[in-house]
Design an enzyme around this catalytic site. Sequence first.
Site, short mmCIF file in Angstrom:
data_model
loop_
_atom_site.label_atom_id
_atom_site.label_comp_id
_atom_site.label_asym_id
_atom_site.label_seq_id
_atom_site.Cartn_x
_atom_site.Cartn_y
_atom_site.Cartn_z
N SER A 67 0.82 -1.22 0.00
CA SER A 67 0.00 0.00 0.00
C SER A 67 0.85 1.26 0.00
O SER A 67 0.31 2.37 0.05
CB SER A 67 -0.89 0.03 1.25
OG SER A 67 -1.78 -1.04 1.25
N GLY A 68 2.18 1.09 0.00
CA GLY A 68 3.04 2.26 0.05
C GLY A 68 3.79 2.38 1.38
O GLY A 68 4.15 3.48 1.79
N TRP A 71 7.03 4.23 1.16
CA TRP A 71 6.80 5.68 1.02
C TRP A 71 6.47 6.29 2.39
O TRP A 71 7.05 7.29 2.80
CB TRP A 71 5.65 5.89 0.04
CG TRP A 71 5.54 7.26 -0.54
CD1 TRP A 71 6.42 8.29 -0.41
CD2 TRP A 71 4.46 7.72 -1.37
NE1 TRP A 71 5.96 9.37 -1.11
CE2 TRP A 71 4.78 9.06 -1.71
CE3 TRP A 71 3.29 7.14 -1.87
CZ2 TRP A 71 3.93 9.82 -2.53
CZ3 TRP A 71 2.46 7.90 -2.68
CH2 TRP A 71 2.77 9.22 -3.00
N HIS A 128 3.02 -4.84 9.61
CA HIS A 128 1.94 -5.24 8.70
C HIS A 128 0.89 -6.05 9.46
O HIS A 128 -0.11 -6.47 8.89
CB HIS A 128 2.48 -6.16 7.59
CG HIS A 128 3.27 -5.47 6.52
ND1 HIS A 128 2.94 -4.25 6.01
CD2 HIS A 128 4.37 -5.87 5.84
CE1 HIS A 128 3.82 -3.91 5.06
NE2 HIS A 128 4.69 -4.88 4.94
N SER A 158 0.04 -5.03 -7.33
CA SER A 158 1.36 -4.79 -6.77
C SER A 158 1.86 -6.04 -6.03
O SER A 158 3.02 -6.43 -6.16
CB SER A 158 1.29 -3.59 -5.82
OG SER A 158 2.57 -3.26 -5.34
N ARG A 286 8.22 -0.18 -8.10
CA ARG A 286 7.85 -0.74 -9.40
C ARG A 286 7.39 0.39 -10.30
O ARG A 286 8.14 0.89 -11.12
CB ARG A 286 6.77 -1.82 -9.23
CG ARG A 286 6.47 -2.61 -10.49
CD ARG A 286 5.35 -3.62 -10.25
NE ARG A 286 4.09 -2.98 -9.94
CZ ARG A 286 3.15 -2.67 -10.83
NH1 ARG A 286 3.32 -2.97 -12.09
NH2 ARG A 286 2.04 -2.07 -10.45
P1 A3P Z 1 3.41 -0.62 -7.42
O1 A3P Z 1 3.76 -2.05 -7.38
O2 A3P Z 1 1.99 -0.38 -7.82
O3 A3P Z 1 4.36 0.20 -8.24
P2 A3P Z 1 4.96 -1.32 -0.12
O4 A3P Z 1 6.03 -0.30 0.13
O5 A3P Z 1 3.86 -1.29 0.90
O6 A3P Z 1 5.51 -2.68 -0.37
O7 A3P Z 1 4.21 -0.86 -1.44
C1 A3P Z 1 4.88 -0.92 -2.68
C2 A3P Z 1 4.15 -0.04 -3.67
O8 A3P Z 1 4.43 1.35 -3.38
C3 A3P Z 1 4.65 -0.27 -5.08
O9 A3P Z 1 3.54 -0.03 -5.93
C4 A3P Z 1 5.75 0.78 -5.20
O10 A3P Z 1 6.10 1.09 -6.52
C5 A3P Z 1 5.08 1.95 -4.50
N1 A3P Z 1 6.04 2.93 -3.98
C6 A3P Z 1 7.20 2.70 -3.35
N2 A3P Z 1 7.82 3.85 -3.03
C7 A3P Z 1 7.02 4.84 -3.47
C8 A3P Z 1 7.11 6.27 -3.43
N3 A3P Z 1 8.15 6.89 -2.91
N4 A3P Z 1 6.10 6.96 -3.97
C9 A3P Z 1 5.05 6.35 -4.52
N5 A3P Z 1 4.90 5.01 -4.60
C10 A3P Z 1 5.88 4.26 -4.07
#
Ligand code: A3P
Length: 320
Positions: A67-68, A71, A128, A158, A286
């Site tokens: 879910s990010g 980030w 988590h 994702s 990704r």
């Molecule tokens: P996608 O696979 O849709 O690109 P988590 O960190 O919970 O594992 O979530 C990973 C998802 O957050 C991935 O999504 C990843 O690309 C995205 N992500 C990671 N860092 C990010 C950032 N700085 N800003 C926005 N999205 C980010």
Amino acid sequence: SLNPLEASRQPDEDLVARLPTREGWSTPLTLYDNCWLRSHMVSKFMLVRDDFKPRRDDIILATHPKSGTTWLKSLAFTISSRSRCTFADHPLLTSNPQRVVPFIGVPGTGGDLDHLDTLPSPRLLSTHLPLTLLPPTVSTVGCRVVYLCREPKDAFVSRWHFDNKIGTGAPISLEDAFDMFCQGCSPFGPFWDHHLQYWNESLARPQEVMFLRYEEIVSDPLKVVRNLACFLGVPFTEEEEKSGLAEQIVRFCSFDSLRNLDANKAGGGVERAGGKIFLEASSLFRKGKVGDWVNHMSKDMGEKMDLLVKDKFKGSGLEF
Ligand code: A3P
């Protein structure tokens, strides 16, 4: 002979072996207390509810996976450490964001429970785990929690990509992964229970639990950064606002900026779960887009998931 403290930290491997287990994702999952956990992690996570000692001033970043988390960790860490870290010499320049905020109960991340006891307050921690697998004192002592979730179709896509990237066995088809995800069988799933527990907690403790969505950060990162700073108890000063610090943090933690750092590029991955997982820092970055599900899921799958989501969240006030 074990002293009582050590005895309390012995996971019950026999119990773990008797729990329901399913194959399909990159590692087998085991159902513990209504939550599907990676089997090799169950005994570690079982200790958290009894042995993790929440403190009143803890800040817990609780996220549904994919879910990010990466980030949110970057943003919360950068905001809360800004008095001691400069951008020129910042820990995120050399460490993957997952490493700067320990996962409660996960040793490789600095989250070993004994180690957590030694950290100075206020602690910035992450998990988590659903609320039911954390100690009830998280609620009763009033820990602040930032919960992050994401539109389920995007979170699923994702998840599917991620498991295929880290898995060392046969790839998982989108269809099989979809079926399991919709049955609730995905890491830390069922996703609806995960979201609902924290959603209800945010309704019960609105001052202490901040409920966030990935899409919200994408659409107005500056607003989220300002709200986060207030929530974390370190609002931006007038001077900081004038100097553009909030904007700077948004840029510093953006997908493109983080992904291009050496610390987050491919190379130097780690093996986990007895060689079943090969985790590269780059796997956490990704596309970082909203709505990418349309490029992978059929219209039918999308509709099926939307119906499921509508049904599971009916009457809760939570919508996607
Ligand atoms: P996608 O696979 O849709 O690109 P988590 O960190 O919970 O594992 O979530 C990973 C998802 O957050 C991935 O999504 C990843 O690309 C995205 N992500 C990671 N860092 C990010 C950032 N700085 N800003 C926005 N999205 C980010």
